[in-house]
Write an enzyme that holds these catalytic residues in place. Sequence first.
Site, mmCIF file in Angstrom:
data_model
loop_
_atom_site.group_PDB
_atom_site.id
_atom_site.type_symbol
_atom_site.label_atom_id
_atom_site.label_comp_id
_atom_site.label_asym_id
_atom_site.label_seq_id
_atom_site.Cartn_x
_atom_site.Cartn_y
_atom_site.Cartn_z
ATOM 1 C CG ASP A 1 0.399 -4.048 2.833
ATOM 2 O OD1 ASP A 1 0.929 -3.557 1.822
ATOM 3 O OD2 ASP A 1 -0.391 -3.419 3.559
ATOM 4 C CB SER B 1 2.627 1.638 6.567
ATOM 5 O OG SER B 1 1.425 1.172 7.064
ATOM 6 C CG HIS C 1 -0.600 0.301 2.499
ATOM 7 N ND1 HIS C 1 -0.288 -0.663 3.436
ATOM 8 C CD2 HIS C 1 -0.423 1.476 3.124
ATOM 9 C CE1 HIS C 1 0.049 -0.082 4.576
ATOM 10 N NE2 HIS C 1 -0.016 1.212 4.412
HETATM 11 N N1 ARG Z 1 -4.797 0.544 7.767
HETATM 12 C C1 ARG Z 1 -3.503 0.597 7.159
HETATM 13 C C2 ARG Z 1 -2.877 1.993 7.345
HETATM 14 O O1 ARG Z 1 -3.439 2.814 7.980
HETATM 15 C C3 ARG Z 1 -3.486 0.131 5.759
HETATM 16 C C4 ARG Z 1 -4.162 1.023 4.766
HETATM 17 C C5 ARG Z 1 -4.115 0.570 3.347
HETATM 18 N N2 ARG Z 1 -4.987 -0.525 3.089
HETATM 19 C C6 ARG Z 1 -6.328 -0.411 2.794
HETATM 20 N N3 ARG Z 1 -7.012 -1.506 2.606
HETATM 21 N N4 ARG Z 1 -6.932 0.740 2.658
HETATM 22 O O2 ARG Z 1 -2.327 2.632 6.527
HETATM 23 N N1 ASP Z 2 -1.394 1.306 8.124
HETATM 24 C C1 ASP Z 2 -0.683 2.401 8.754
HETATM 25 C C2 ASP Z 2 0.309 3.065 7.791
HETATM 26 O O1 ASP Z 2 0.123 3.042 6.590
HETATM 27 C C3 ASP Z 2 -0.020 1.934 9.996
HETATM 28 C C4 ASP Z 2 -0.888 2.095 11.194
HETATM 29 O O2 ASP Z 2 -1.683 3.058 11.240
HETATM 30 O O3 ASP Z 2 -0.745 1.310 12.116
HETATM 31 O O4 ASP Z 2 1.228 3.736 8.182
#
Ligand code: ARG
Ligand code: ASP
Length: 723
Positions: free
Chosen positions: A223, A658, A87
């Site tokens: 990921d 991330s 991502h």
């Molecule tokens: N929750 C994760 C972060 O905050 C991954 C976000 C990307 N993935 C998604 N399915 N939107 O960045």
């Molecule tokens: N998914 C988040 C990021 O892209 C990481 C988190 O918020 O724990 O940085």
Amino acid sequence: MIKRTLFLTAVLTLLFAPVLQAHEGMWIPMLLKKYNIADMQKKGFKLTAEDIYSINKASMKDAVMIFGGGCTGELISDRGLIITNHHCGYSSIQSHSSLEHDYLTHGFWAMSDKEELPNDGLTVTFLVRMEDVTAQVLKGVTDDMSEDARNRLIEEHIKKLKEKAGEGNNFQIKIKPFFYGNQYFLFVENVFKDIRLVGAPPSAIGKFGGDTDNWMWPRHTGDFSLFRIYADKNNQPAEYSEDNVPYKPIKYFPVSLKGVKKGDFTLVLGYPGRTEEYLTSYAVNMIQNKINPERIKVRQSIIDIMSADMEKDPAIRIKYASKYARVSNYWKKWIGENNGLKRLNAVAKKQETEKQLTDWINEKPDRTAKYGHLLPEYKRIYKAYTPYKLAEEYFYEAVWSMESVKFTSKLAGLLRKGDKFTDKDIESIKKYAKKFFKNYNRETDIKIFKSLVKLYYENAGKDFQPEIFNFLEPFSHFDIDDETAFNLFADVYFAKTFYLNEEKFNDFIEKYSYGSETEQKIKDTPGYNFFYDFVNVYYTKILVNTDKYTNRINRLNRLYMKLLMQADTNKVFYPDANFTLRVAYGNVDTYEPKDGVEYEYFTTLKGVIEKDNPKIYDYKVPARLKELYEKKDYGRYGENGKMHVCFIASNHTTGGNSGSPVINANGELIGVNFDRNWEGTMSDIMYDPDMCRNISLDIRYALFLIDKFAGDSRLVDEMTIVE
Ligand code: ARG
Ligand code: ASP
């Protein structure tokens, strides 16, 4: 039962304790030696503070970077190979994708250096060194200075310090406040600009589970993506050139195939973006009860519309995948955050902390005289600030989420240049428009517009309505409800705003000149007037006030933070995340999401297959992966016949982390951090050692995919593998 007592102890420690929090904290690399290393070693770490951060020898910090503008990445070979999240590489992968080469769908694997793809604008940033510059920045600053005067003086000092640190080198210099401006650090950074895409699994692996599984454990997302740093022939950063060669780093991470067990020490080194751990009860109350519910409501409406359209038409799915992911990511996070804050009784806990501080203040009359105003003032200010903050959120979440508004803002930028606009400005807006229309579906935008306009009107507050909404007044005399009126308005808005059509826009921009009828043509559109009126409201009615109050709040926060630290001299405080390099350490651990349920600390490929469902977009497992699963062909990457996919640990992380390396007690890479569990998303405001877990990709899954799934073994060969 045992858990409950543990929890109580944890809470009591949080309130009264003179020690380090269990696993909570995002620590400053330069200060590990002073504050953390003993505790880290007690928890299992086998190396020293200098192995993580040193300016005298190669250390881990030399292998960790800011990837792009908001992620972390790390080096895993002596030829500049980077691993980060899928991502995080998503937009680069997408930009190389077309119908003929759909790398998002099929994955991308460069089988030689020559096949690696350059990415315009992508950079990575290393920390060369950091320095505490508090004394220099705050020189001459006094408590009775106005906030503006203080800021001016500080800015002056910062400017000089940056100039001095940047003399005679090509480094990038940053100075950032810590602990609400009680402390300042300077960062010397090295920015590399030729970063090439090396590999990415198909989205069905790299984004497996999509937004359905996002923020959730148990998780099965692969990921990760791979990039490579290229440098000039002297190994120095350079703009893209065919002559550039793979960068030779002074440090990279060896990769461990040993896997993780419950209780193992884990260290995450990366760039957490923003946390707010020291907010008062007033702020937490505002976020939990006023701001988050509205943000969630607005995004819910966008999500409903987008997902219905995406479900109907695969072309819309492609166009809106990235936008949907962005909107849904924090929508879901805020829901989790609010649940967590409520479960923890966060407001009451904050009040308890405030009560203790008040008691401490009142221990001495001179303290009462000096600081007695602090908490009552917070209360007053938050009461006055909340409506403005809410309006500001509505402006950003609702108005700014309308695609037509974003597009108009670009045009408005062009108009603002007057007759001083150049060919370059025209080129840049054309480039923007091309991208915009590539991923634009007018019908979706219209639906979202209709819904958000109404939400803004109903919820942002009477004082913040734009003039253009005056059209509602005559309608009200005819017994026409607001919804109908807004729908009519939207139809006119889209019919008359000619530039929201690609052909018409292209035709128009060729002829554009300032002061002519082309300029007037824009100004006559409802799109422009709508934008103009809203910007006007924003600057004259919202921002002036939010600025005024945040100024006061900053001042209070600085004092509150200082007093918290003075009142508890035994406790080691960590500063909130501010997108500077931090160390979070913890252990691989399970957790109990609810009574009677315990979540395992790892997932395996079996779970991927269990979720397989060709009918659900997020759960289509690629045939090749199923084949490998059937054959159990995991080679040296498996563990007892199983392919581990993800694991959780108690590292305190947030957005920006991330892609961060997850490192074992020996300094070897065991995983790549990519998310948190939903039950723990309130950790940005209040960390709960029982519930908060960071989610990492097991590095062996990445290697298995590179080697067995993609057959790009040259990449594994260039790594240093520890078996
Ligand atoms: N929750 C994760 C972060 O905050 C991954 C976000 C990307 N993935 C998604 N399915 N939107 O960045
Ligand atoms: N998914 C988040 C990021 O892209 C990481 C988190 O918020 O724990 O940085």
